[in-house]
Structure formats: C-alpha cells, structure tokens
Design an enzyme around this catalytic site. Structure first.
Site, PDB file in Angstrom:
ATOM      1  N   GLN A  63     -51.903  49.144   2.626  1.00  0.00           N
ATOM      2  CA  GLN A  63     -51.895  47.682   2.670  1.00  0.00           C
ATOM      3  C   GLN A  63     -50.650  47.128   3.361  1.00  0.00           C
ATOM      4  O   GLN A  63     -49.739  47.872   3.736  1.00  0.00           O
ATOM      5  CB  GLN A  63     -52.043  47.130   1.251  1.00  0.00           C
TER       6      GLN A  63
ATOM      7  N   HIS B 146     -41.820  58.083   1.219  1.00  0.00           N
ATOM      8  CA  HIS B 146     -40.857  58.740   2.105  1.00  0.00           C
ATOM      9  C   HIS B 146     -40.856  60.236   1.852  1.00  0.00           C
ATOM     10  O   HIS B 146     -40.551  60.701   0.761  1.00  0.00           O
ATOM     11  CB  HIS B 146     -39.453  58.158   1.903  1.00  0.00           C
TER      12      HIS B 146
END
Length: 542
Positions: free
Chosen positions: A69, A107
């Site tokens: 999103q 990450h």
C-alpha cells in the site's frame, strides 16, 4: 501510464543490471518505483508512492495476491539473506496473500510469511514474521523470529526472542479482517486495471448514463424514509463488490440479548430496489432497532453489520444512524479510521470496546450508587450478548441511561480463561466520564494487555502499560486483597508509589506482589488532576 521500473544500477557489490519481473496480472501504479531484481507475483497490487529498491540487498520476492500500500518502503542491506519458501536466498521475501499497509518499512534481511498483515508505519528489520501473523500499527520487529499465527498489538517493540515467544495467538476475527483487506485490495487491483482500459470503462459509463434518471427518481420516492448519503454509499459499495444485502430488526429486549430477526429477503442487486426494501423494513419496524447486513455469499460470511435505525430515531430517517461498520474485526475499524457516533462514550472507550471485541473478549457492565462505590460493592448489569462495536455501544449507553446518578463501569471478560481483562469507569453520578484532555492520550485500559504476573515478576506487557501510563503523566498505585475480600471488592492499598521513574515503579510493584504473594494484586493508573482512576488491572492472583 507506464510503470516506473528500472534495472539495478552497477555497484561495487553487483553489476548484474537485473530488472523487475512483474506478472501480467499484477497492478503496479505509475507513481511507484520498482528497481532491480524484484519478482512480483500474480494478482499483486502495488499502490502509489511505494518504493521497492533492490539496489543494495537483492533479490526481493512478493508473492501472489499480496498488496503493497501507499508509502511502503522495501529495501535491504547488502549483507544478510533469508531463505524463501522456494529454498533460495533473498534479501526480502514477502509471501502470498499478505498486506503491507500504509507507510510500513520492510528492511532486509527480512521474511514476511503468507497471510500476514503488517499495520501502518510498522517496521520489520533483520527478522522473520511467520505465516498468519497480525502486526498492528507503529510496531518495531527487529532481530527476532515471530512464530506463526501471533498477534502483535499497536506500539509494541519486539527486539528479543523471549518477547516474540510469549505473544498471544491471533483470533478468528483477526484472520477474517486480514482476509477482508486482501479482498478489498484485489477489487482495487481489478478496478485500477479497468480504469486504464477504455474498452473496460465504456460499458460502465453507458450503464451509469442509462440508470442515472431512474436512480434519482427512486431516491426521491423514498424521501419519507430517506437514508443518509453515507448509508446509500455503503449499499452501493456492497453491491459493487458482488455482496448481497439483507436487513434485521430487534426490539429493546431482543437487542440486549442479540436476538435479531430477519426482514424479508432482499434478492435484488439494484441499489434503488435495495434502498427501497431497506426503507420498507425501517418503516415496518419503527421504534425498533434495524441493521443493514452485507453478505459474502461465496464465503458464506457477513462482511458488514451496521445499525441504521434506533428506537429514538425520529421518523427512522437514517440520519441519526450509527456508522460503525463491523464484521467482528478490530483491525477493520482501525484500518478505516472509523470513529464513534456515541454521544455518551468517549472516543477512547469506543476504541477500547473495539479492541476487546476484536480479541474475542466479552463485554459487560457493573453499577454502584455512591455508598456501594465507596465500599467497591458493585452490582452486575444486564448481560450484553453483543457481536459488534455498534451493538456494544448502544447496549452500554442503554445501561448508562438506566442508572443515571450512579457509577457505571465497563467490564472486559476473557471467556476462555474465565477472568476479567478490563475494568473501566465510564459514568459517574454527574455524567459520563469525559475523554482524556491530554493530546494523543489513549485509553488507560488496553484490551491487548491480558498477561498476569507470576513469581513476583511483571510481564513485558504490564511493563509496557506502566511505561504508557507514566508517559501520559498518570500516577501508579497498587492494591491487594485476599480471596474473601476479592469476592466482596474490598481492596486494601499497598504502600504509596510517589516516584515517576519506571524502574522504581516496577520495583515497588514487585515488592507489593512479593509481600502479598498469596493475594490478588492489581495495578492502578491514577489521573491526579481529575482525581479519578484510569486503569485497574489484576497483575497477580493467588
């Protein structure tokens, strides 16, 4: 508009110039950036403003039916890899049917499994999140492995494996919520692909032109029982997604016990005819509760339950109807940034109710006049057999109206463990308890805080709750009671805790628990300015 995807730049650690591999059925918005060796599976939705950069850590994998999103960032360190489900090495692996919601950061090295939900602004770094996990908003997950099927509440910081291993399991309502988000984003993917195709839009525009006059006529025809524009939009959206619409009604007695009756079936898929049928149901049952039902006929489940008429609504016009949409999902209400239409309950209490129901807890009430309040001799209110937020709010307000001039408190009950997880005052003799005046303050009780202390030690969740209370300027206290006094609500105070230093507060709490090792001990959060308690939570049992 062309998708902005480019090859990985040549660097000292890689000169492979790999380009993204995007499945034909995926939708990648042109305002997103896809760089390097990124594999995007079938039916994936990539929203505007995302950045997926496999220019340092590489490669990335995003599984089929997942949605990424707005504002999501996926990146990875040059060193460090995870093993994907195909047994190959990846910097970032995102599984199937997974939602990475607005502003989340994944990450690498990072692994997010199948059927996961990663909430707004949450971060996953150097970690593995197992299949079926629900991660709520503003969460940090680092250097740990989250077992499959775990629920991580908003604001949690999970940085050691002990914290990860004691996380609670997700509830059925959480799973339904995550599935609902996947369905919504798949519909958006289909819609965006259609919007880019003139041939797809042409028949829709023609149908709109043909029906516009009829629709306007039907809306005016039922002005006597006119539905609010937001409710009409809800009906239109349900039908557009292929859901069926129904209606149920209940008098005050049946409403309190959750015994709803069905209005006549609504078989039409035309919004004007559905609105007419719903208006007719409201007119037939004036003076009663009426609710709108959205039904996914394929999955055989409800996707929406919304009260559109209450006994106090004049003319049953729907304008005073609540707008709490719920299919048993706390996460959905949070995802939609839903607010409360309650005139008596604070937004904090409404948010707390939402959290309790989402985790499968029951909601109840107790009341006491001034004399009984002083001796903690509470009396149980009527049983609240509610299944969603709007029903709970209405039932609580009914209890508050039934006992004006008395204290009323909200009870959260874990039916499996047969214990209370929340006790919060929502009404005093002079009126409802006001929302905290502190900016950004949250409810003193947290429905996700269900841990209890053992062996004189506090759980990590209780420590987080203490930290939250102190950060909001509240004081901390403790009370204890043996089994007899506990049954009568006659608590005794432990030594006062004057400090606001977290370590000293924890030490004082553990001292009280050790001193009264065979008693009940509860944590108190106290608003010293308003001279009221904002939290009462049992942290030790005999």
């Amino acid at each position: 508009m062309a998708v902005r995807s480019v090859a990985a730049p040549p660097t000292p650690w890689s000169k492979n110039l790999a380009e993204p591999k995007i499945h034909d059925t995926a939708y990648v918005h042109s305002f997103s950036n896809i760089i390097g060796d990124v594999h995007i599976g079938s039916n994936v939705m990539i929203a505007p403003g995302t950045s997926i950069r496999a220019d340092e850590g590489t490669p990335f994998h995003i599984g089929q039916q997942s949605n990424i999103q707005d504002g999501v960032v996926i990146h990875g360190l040059e060193q460090g890899r995870v093993t994907g489900d195909d047994n190959n090495s990846y910097s970032v692996w995102v599984g199937k049917n997974t939602s990475l919601t607005h502003m989340a950061l994944i990450h690498g090295p990072a692994y997010v499994g199948d059927d996961c939900f990663i909430g707004f602004r949450s971060t996953v770094f150097n970690a593995r999140v197992g299949n079926g996990c629900i991660v709520m908003m503003h969460v940090l997950i680092q250097d740990v492995e989250i077992p499959p099927g775990k629920y991580i509440p908003s604001g949690a910081i999970i940085t050691n494996q002990q914290q990860a291993d004691r996380l609670p399991d997700v509830q059925d309502s959480d799973v339904k919520f995550a599935t609902h988000v996947i369905g919504i984003n798949d519909a958006l993917r289909t819609g965006y692909r259609c919007a880019d195709n003139i041939a797809c839009l042409a028949p829709i525009r023609n149908e709109q032109a043909k029906n516009s006059n009829i629709t306007q006529m039907n809306y005016s025809t039922y002005a006597g029982t006119q539905l609010s524009s937001s409710l009409a939009d809800s009906i239109r959206n349900l039908l557009a997604q292929g859901y069926s619409v129904g209606a149920e009604y209940a008098d005050a007695r049946r409403f309190r016990t959750g015994s709803w009756r069905t209005c006549g079936p609504i078989s039409s898929t035309r919004d004007s005819e559905v609105i007419a049928a719903l208006s007719a149901c409201m007119a037939d049952h004036q003076g009663e509760y009426v609710r709108l039902i959205g039904i996914d006929t394929k999955a055989k489940r409800r996707v929406l339950e919304e009260i559109v008429q209450r006994p106090g609504d004049n003319g049953s016009n729907g304008n005073g109807a609540t707008t709490h949409k719920s299919n048993g999902k706390v996460g959905q209400a949070a995802y939609q940034n839903g607010g409360s239409a309650s005139s008596k309950l604070s937004a904090e209490t409404v948010a707390q109710i939402r959290g309790l129901l989402a985790q499968g807890f029951k909601v109840g009430t107790e009341h006491a006049d001034a004399r009984r309040f002083r001796t903690s001799s509470w009396q149980s209110g009527a049983s609240l057999q509610v299944r969603n937020e709007s029903e709970a709010i209405a039932a609580l307000e009914s209890v508050m109206s039934q006992y004006p001039g008395e204290y009323v408190r909200l009870i959260g009950i874990d039916p499996k463990a047969k214990r209370r997880v929340v006790e919060e005052l929502i009404q005093r003799p002079d009126g409802p308890v006001a929302q905290s005046a502190k900016p950004g303050a949250t409810s003193g009780f947290k429905a996700t805080t269900t841990g209890s202390a053992g062996s004189g030690k506090l759980t990590g969740k209780t420590i987080d709750q203490i930290r939250n209370l102190l950060s909001q300027g509240y004081k901390i206290g403790t009370e204890h009671a043996d089994a007899r006094r506990f049954r009568t609500g006659s608590w005794s105070s432990c030594a006062p805790i004057a400090t606001s230093r977290e370590s000293e507060v924890i030490s004082a709490l553990e001292s009280c628990m050790t001193e009264h090792s065979g008693d009940y001990v509860r944590l108190l959060g106290i608003d010293s300015k308003a001279k009221r308690r904002v939290l009462e939570e049992i942290i030790q049992r005999p």
